[in-house]
Every structure is written in structure tokens, then in C-alpha cells.
Scaffold this active site. Structure first.
Site, PDB file in Angstrom:
ATOM      1  N   GLU A   1     -34.592  26.036  77.614  1.00  0.00           N
ATOM      2  CA  GLU A   1     -35.848  26.729  77.882  1.00  0.00           C
ATOM      3  C   GLU A   1     -35.654  28.236  77.847  1.00  0.00           C
ATOM      4  O   GLU A   1     -36.615  28.984  77.685  1.00  0.00           O
ATOM      5  CB  GLU A   1     -36.388  26.329  79.264  1.00  0.00           C
ATOM      6  CG  GLU A   1     -36.636  24.841  79.422  1.00  0.00           C
ATOM      7  CD  GLU A   1     -36.762  24.436  80.870  1.00  0.00           C
ATOM      8  OE1 GLU A   1     -37.900  24.421  81.385  1.00  0.00           O
ATOM      9  OE2 GLU A   1     -35.728  24.127  81.487  1.00  0.00           O
TER      10      GLU A   1
ATOM     11  N   HIS B   1     -53.147  17.053  96.489  1.00  0.00           N
ATOM     12  CA  HIS B   1     -53.033  15.625  96.780  1.00  0.00           C
ATOM     13  C   HIS B   1     -54.216  14.831  96.254  1.00  0.00           C
ATOM     14  O   HIS B   1     -54.065  13.725  95.749  1.00  0.00           O
ATOM     15  CB  HIS B   1     -52.898  15.427  98.287  1.00  0.00           C
ATOM     16  CG  HIS B   1     -51.515  15.690  98.791  1.00  0.00           C
ATOM     17  ND1 HIS B   1     -51.193  15.712 100.120  1.00  0.00           N
ATOM     18  CD2 HIS B   1     -50.356  15.940  98.126  1.00  0.00           C
ATOM     19  CE1 HIS B   1     -49.895  15.952 100.261  1.00  0.00           C
ATOM     20  NE2 HIS B   1     -49.380  16.109  99.070  1.00  0.00           N
TER      21      HIS B   1
ATOM     22  N   CYS C   1     -39.638  18.487  74.438  1.00  0.00           N
ATOM     23  CA  CYS C   1     -40.428  18.135  75.622  1.00  0.00           C
ATOM     24  C   CYS C   1     -41.423  19.259  75.859  1.00  0.00           C
ATOM     25  O   CYS C   1     -41.017  20.400  76.059  1.00  0.00           O
ATOM     26  CB  CYS C   1     -39.529  17.994  76.845  1.00  0.00           C
ATOM     27  SG  CYS C   1     -38.281  16.711  76.723  1.00  0.00           S
TER      28      CYS C   1
END
Length: 755
Positions: free
Chosen positions: A610, A366, A681
Site C-alpha cells: 500500500e 453499529h 485488493c
């Protein structure tokens, strides 16, 4: 220990022992007897640090002649390992541990099981508390927690008795003041200069045993109320440009602060005889054991939030609120810490906080996400950081190079300033290219799109003038939440993304969780996976938990009301997976339409390639695809059997290997005749030389990080791509050709920019 009540009884009896007028040695002897009795253990031993060695001070069960004779160094034997790591050990067969060291004078050869915890004082290990049994057994969580609580009380006892030096710790090499470069992991990109400031949030607890439980409960209640008020005030004045992912992070943080279960466990500790401070620390220690060893990355990351809250609560209840943040920064500073919670970062004055260096830290923590939103560079995983740096040391933080320069020499400082100036100059140069097309000298137009996954990424669309978002990773919202994100929150995020893109396309990838991105509210149905990247994740998990995919589809369709929604599914291996996922989305769209609810005017469907096997059945899938994206990060490691995280395989994980480029060309050559656009990507497309290779095999769409758009566009605008395509075809057909060397030489000959 059979039950929680036994732990409470042990604490009460320890209180009596401590209050008695007798020698410290006698008290330690009695403590070892108490522990052995409470855990029904044949052995209970106390080792204390003396003259840099861990000395057996008291035992029940080992031979008494070993007391003050058996000594172990840090890292030596099981006791030394506990002291070195400051982590508990729980072993059913102690002798099988690689660090096991037999001491014949103790008579311990008949004992099989072993459990031990460190005795911590002022964040340093000053001893070890251990128990042993003849029969092999694993110790329960409640038993380990009881040992930790006793160790906390022992730390107070031995400090009061002067048995160990207050500054005692593991031996450290002498520190000099010479310039030093230490390596780390880039968490948030950037460069910063400032003085070292230590963030020291942990409070030294000097009183662990309470006289009046009711008084302690009232102190805890008041501290909780004050802490929650502080958090509300801090969140309300947080320095962010606007709403973003930090909203989810701070809401989750506040949810932990309001957790009644946490407060109840602390009150249980008070009922057992601990002070409020000691009860908070005892619960925190138990959390460290549970979450620190968890295989679930989500749970390990949440430990930082819980550590932050525990430290904050201890500071409030003890009245010791003096931290570097509270004292205030007076000049440009680099914050030094083992780790940080999100609220701890928010307490610092943004005007002077220029960077953060952490001994731990991760890309999904975080504090990392908040720092990115605040524009603060962060370097993590810096080993030995707090030993290498002293308070006030001049520092240069270069997270882009994954380095921290401590007390830099003048030459390093000059180089750093030059690099900073060069970085700014390049940024200014790329800014001038912003409104120009990514078009080669011979007229080949390449679409440069950006990858995103956070609201804080969205301003980069206009800064870079990207052609759109070629990959929006939707899973982050799921990873930071303790529960399944509500539909309203999902819709709000997706709407923000679409509005930021305006008329530019946004390709949303459905949630890719599972594997090493586990969440607590989705049952993983099994133990920790050996190969999480190739495990139960992405479309596999989404189809098994179709309700999760259906709920996300509804949110995406509603957010894209009146627009075209571009949606792709991750890790497709077989055409039937794509068909099933597409059917779930289309069913949701029909349901919204029948109910007269707003929804996307059109949906364009795509798949991520992928898994190499999909290329072998691509002819079956292409007629049903609107677009295809190749995820080069996972694809490369699957195709080359090279884990990209393994440094020993760095030279094998090669984006310019002939095998990989041939494979990619095979995919492109199938998709183009079918009229299906192909985009890349992944990190491969964000490196100018690798991007040049991709264009030489016919790729004309890239989705890359915002920072890579400027350099890649500059490369494209300086290249002639058509001649390169012929050369690449020749190189790929030449056995043993070194594509990297050949392409670099050709780029030099053409004057193509690769910086």
C-alpha cells in the site's frame, strides 16, 4: 465551578427560586445572579427566542440597558452560533472566533473568555445561557455540565411562563409538496419503496426538579431493571439468519446498559435535586460533549449506543413509551431519523421495514452493521432530511445511487421500478454465471475472490461462488469491542470463516487499527494525527504492541488447526517490518507445537503493498513472500497525493492514470518471474473497466466486493485479453495517452461487457 458539590448547591437554590411567588423576569434575574456566583463569573446572561430572534432577557455583569435591546439572529454572533448548532461553545478568547459579533450596548469589550450552552425545548433551541470572564480561560467540563443542567431547568421555567412559543425554532424556509431528490451516503446497499415513518424516540421532559430524592432513586432503579429485561427479550428474538458480528455489537450494547458508572452518575444528578428523567438527560448531555467532539472515531460511534440507551431509559422512567416501533408499522415503510442505536432498529417489524434514511450515520456505526445483517438498505448523511420529508410521504430509497426520492413524480416512480426490475434481471443473469469460470475468450483464467470482514459477509461465498476470500479484514471485531476481544471469541470467528470457505483459501489480514480506526484499549501515544491514513496504524502499531499481534496470531493458528493458514500483514513499508511480524507468528506457532496444542499445519505469508516505497525494495522481500496483495485504495492516494475523500480531487484520484498503471505493472513484472502471485485488493478491481486495465498489465487475481463478482466475471468472459496486453503496453509508452478513453473504445470494439 470548583466541585460537583457546587453544582448540587446551585440546583437546590434554583429550586427555591422557581418555587417563589414572583414575576418570571425577577426569577430570570435571580437565576443569572446565581449562575454568576456559582461559577465565580463576571457575567451570566440568558437569551430567549422571541419573534425569531435571540433576545437578551437577563444578565449579571453586562449593562442592564442592553436587556430586551440586544437581539441576535440564528447563526449571528457566538450566541446565534450556539442556537444554530445546538452545541456548546467554550472559548478562552471569544473575539478570535470567526462568528464573534461585538454589541457596544452590552459593555462586553473587557471580557475575554466565553462559554455558552443552548436551552432546548422539544428538540428545538429556544434560548442560550452564557457566562463570561475578564481573564482568558478554558471552562472545565464540570462547569459546562452545570450550565447544561441549569439550561434544562430554564427550559421548563420559560415554557411554563409562556415566554416562548412552544413550537419556536430556528427560521425555516417554507416547505412545498413538490417532488424532491436528496443525496446521501450509501451505508447499506439496496433499493426500497415505502411511506415515511418518523422514529421519534426523544421524550419531552416537563419536570426537572425533584421533591423527594429517595422516590426518584427508586423510580430509576425500577426503570433500569425493566430496561435490561427489555433488552434481553429483544436480543433473544432478533431476526438474524445465524450468529454473526451483531452478537459482538449487542453484547457491547448490553455492557453499556449494565455499566455501574453510568447509573452512579445519574444518581449523582438525583442527589443534586433533579428528577430521574432530568438526571438521565443531564448525563446524556455530558456524554454528547465528551464523545461528540472526540477525535477517536470509535468513541464517536459509541455515542449512538449511549443515546439509544438514554432515550430508552427516559421513556421507561417517564412512562412515555409510545414510539413508531411500539405503535407498529402497518405497511411498507422507510424509517426517518437523525440517528439510530442498534436496539432501536431491532424493535421494528421486519416485514414492513423496507429501508432507513438517516441525517447522520456512518459505515462503522453499529446500526449500519445490524442493518446489513438484516438486509435493510440504509442511506446516511442526508442533510435536511427531516425538513424535506413529512410523515406519510411516499419515498423511494436507492442507496446504490446514494439518493432518496421524496414524493416522486410518476416518471421517477416508473424509472425506479424499471431499475429495480433491471437489477433483479442482472442478478438472475449473474446467477447463471455462478458456476462458470472467470475465463476470457482466449483462455486466460482469472481468480475472482471476495473481500470480507463480517460473519454476515460469508453467505456471499456460495451465492457468488467466489474462488475464496482474498482479504478478510480482522479489525472489525476489535473496533466494535470496548475491550480487547477475548481469544475464544477471536478463535470462534476465524473458525466460522474457514468452515464457510470449506476448501477455498482465506487470506486473513492481521488487525489494521490505529490512525482513524482507533480503539479505546490501545494507547495512541499522542494527540489526533494530521494524516491518520499515513500515521500510527496497521503493522506499525502491531509491532509496537507486539502482544496484541501475538495474541491474534495464536487465535488464527488455533482456528486453522490442521489447515493451511494464509496470513498477510498490512501497510508494509520496509522488509524488516515484514520479517519482525512473521517472526512473532512463527514463534507462536512453535510454542503451540511444543505444548501439543492444535495449530495450523502450514502458514503462507504475504504482505500488502500500500506504501509506494515497498516497490523499490521488493526484490529483497520477494524471496520471503508466498503471495503479494496490492491495496489500491491507499496506494492510489499515496502515489497520486490525492485524498480519496476530498471531492475537489475526484478527478485526480484516477485508477486509470498512466502513472498508477505503470507503477502497478512494475510490481507485477517483478513478482511474476519470482513465482509470487499478485492479487489486487480494493475498489479498483471491482469496476469492470478498471479490472480490464489490470488484466491488461498481467494481473490475474482480484479480491473484490461480492456484488462486483458477477459484473466483473461477465466482463472477463466477453473479452480477449492477450491483444489488450499489447495495446496497453503501447498506450503506457505513449506520452499523454488517455487510457480511460482508449480502453473504453477498445472494449466497445471488442463487444466487452462493461455494464
Amino acid at each position: 465551578m470548583a466541585a460537583t458539590g457546587s453544582a448540587r448547591e446551585l440546583l437546590r437554590r434554583l429550586h427555591d427560586v422557581m418555587a417563589a411567588r414572583q414575576s418570571t423576569q425577577s426569577k430570570l434575574d435571580q437565576v443569572s445572579v446565581l449562575i454568576a456566583g456559582a461559577l465565580e463569573s463576571e457575567v451570566a446572561s440568558i437569551y430567549l427566542l422571541r419573534d425569531g430572534m435571540l433576545e437578551l432577557f437577563a444578565t449579571r455583569g453586562l449593562k442592564q440597558q442592553a436587556v430586551h435591546v440586544t437581539r441576535l439572529a440564528f447563526g449571528q454572533g457566538l450566541v446565534g452560533t450556539i442556537a444554530e448548532t445546538r452545541e456548546p461553545l467554550n472559548l478562552a478568547q471569544a473575539s478570535q472566533h470567526p462568528r464573534f459579533a461585538y454589541r457596544p450596548e452590552t459593555g462586553e469589550e473587557r471580557f475575554h473568555s466565553f462559554a455558552g450552552v443552548p436551552i432546548i425545548r422539544r428538540e428545538q433551541c429556544v434560548g442560550v445561557l452564557a457566562v463570561q470572564h475578564v481573564q482568558p480561560r478554558d471552562y472545565d467540563e464540570i462547569e459546562i455540565e452545570a450550565l447544561q443542567t441549569v439550561a434544562m431547568v430554564l427550559a421548563e421555567l420559560i415554557a411554563a411562563a409562556g415566554l416562548v412559543d412552544a413550537e419556536a425554532s430556528a427560521p425555516k424556509p417554507p416547505r412545498d409538496n413538490s417532488p424532491l431528490r436528496v443525496a446521501g451516503l450509501k451505508l447499506v446497499d439496496g433499493m426500497a419503496r415505502g411511506q415515511a415513518v418518523f422514529h421519534q424516540p426523544r421524550i419531552i421532559i416537563t419536570n426537572t426538579v425533584a421533591d423527594d430524592a429517595e422516590t426518584e432513586r427508586e423510580r430509576l432503579k425500577d426503570a433500569f431493571a425493566r430496561m435490561r429485561e427489555e433488552i434481553d427479550q429483544m436480543v433473544s428474538r432478533a431476526d438474524f439468519a445465524g450468529p454473526g458480528d451483531h452478537d459482538d455489537i449487542l453484547e457491547t450494547y448490553k455492557m453499556f446498559a449494565l455499566d455501574e458508572g453510568w447509573a452512579r452518575r445519574i444518581n449523582d444528578g438525583i442527589d443534586g435535586g433533579l428528577t430521574a428523567e432530568a438526571a438521565v438527560e443531564a448525563v446524556a448531555q455530558a456524554q454528547r460533549i465528551r464523545l461528540g467532539s472526540a477525535s477517536d472515531p470509535y468513541l464517536r460511534e459509541r455515542l449512538h449506543d449511549l443515546e439509544d440507551l438514554s432515550n430508552r431509559l427516559i421513556r421507561i422512567v417517564s412512562g412515555q413509551s409510545d414510539t413508531a416501533a411500539k405503535r407498529g408499522l402497518q405497511e411498507d415503510s422507510i424509517l426517518i431519523a437523525r440517528n439510530l442505536g442498534p436496539a432501536e432498529l431491532l424493535e421494528y417489524d421486519r416485514r414492513f421495514l423496507k429501508g432507513v434514511a438517516l441525517e447522520e450515520g456512518s459505515l462503522t456505526a453499529h446500526v449500519t452493521i445490524l442493518a446489513r445483517a438484516m438486509g435493510i438498505p440504509v442511506l446516511g448523511r442526508v442533510k435536511g432530511l427531516r425538513e424535506a420529508v413529512a410523515e406519510g410521504d411516499p419515498l423511494l430509497l436507492d442507496s446504490s445511487s446514494a439518493a432518496l426520492f421524496v414524493r416522486p413524480a410518476q416518471a421517477v416512480l416508473a424509472s425506479f421500478e424499471e431499475r429495480t426490475a433491471l437489477r433483479l434481471a442482472k442478478q438472475a443473469e449473474f446467477e447463471q454465471l455462478k458456476d462458470l469460470p472467470a475465463e476470457s475468450l482466449d483462455g486466460v483464467r482469472v481468480r475472482l475472490m471476495m473481500n470480507a470482514g463480517l460473519r454476515s459477509d460469508l453467505p456471499a461465498l456460495d451465492i457468488t461462488n467466489a474462488d475464496g476470500i482474498g482479504l478478510f479484514r480482522t479489525e472489525f471485531q476489535f473496533l466494535v469491542s470496548a475491550t480487547l476481544p477475548r481469544k475464544g471469541r477471536q478463535v470462534a470467528l476465524y473458525k466460522d470463516v474457514l468452515e464457510a470457505a470449506a476448501d477455498r483459501p482465506v487470506i486473513f489480514r492481521t488487525v489494521d487499527i490505529g490512525g482513524d480506526k482507533a480503539v479505546p484499549y490501545v494507547d495512541s501515544e499522542g494527540d489526533r494525527e494530521e494524516n491518520p491514513a499515513m500515521g500510527w496504524r496497521a503493522i506499525r502499531l502491531a509491532l509496537a504492541r507486539s502482544g496484541l499481534l501475538a495474541a491474534q496470531a495464536s487465535a488464527l493458528l488455533e482456528a486453522a488447526a490442521g489447515r493451511t493458514l494464509y496470513l498477510m500483514f498490512p501497510m508494509v513499508t520496509e522488509p524488516w517490518e515484514y520479517e519482525q511480524a512473521r517472526a512473532i507468528v512463527e514463534k507462536r506457532r512453535r510454542r503451540l507445537a511444543a505444548a501439543g496444542l492444535p495449530h495450523a499445519a502450514e502458514v503462507k505469508f504475504g504482505a500488502m503493498l500500500e506504501v509506494p516505497s515497498l516497490a523499490m525494495v521488493l526484490d529483497e522481500l520477494l524471496p520471503r513472500l508466498d503471495f503479494l496483495s496490492i491495496g489500491t485504495n491507499d496506494l492510489t492516494q499515496f502515489l497520486l497525493a490525492a485524498d480519496r475523500g476530498n471531492p475537489r480531487l475526484a478527478d485526480r484520484y484516477d485508477w486509470l492514470s498512466r502513472g498508477l498503471l505503470r507503477f502497478l505493472k512494475l510490481v507485477v513484472d517483478q513478482a511474476h518471474p519470482a513465482g509470487v502471485p499478485v492479487s489486487i485488493c480494493g475498489e479498483m478491481g471491482g469496476r469492470p473497466l478498471e479490472a480490464l486495465a489490470l488484466m491488461a498489465i498481467g494481473v490475474e487475481r482480484l479480491s473484490i466486493t461480492p456484488a462486483a463478482i458477477g459484473p466483473v466475471k461477465a466482463m472477463i468472459r466477453s473479452a480477449r485479453l492477450e491483444p489488450l496486453k499489447a495495446k496497453m503496453a503501447e498506450w503506457l509508452a505513449t506520452p499523454g495517452a488517455d487510457i480511460r478513453a482508449l480502453l473504453t473504445a477498445e472494449a466497445d470494439a471488442q463487444g466487452i461487457r462493461l455494464d
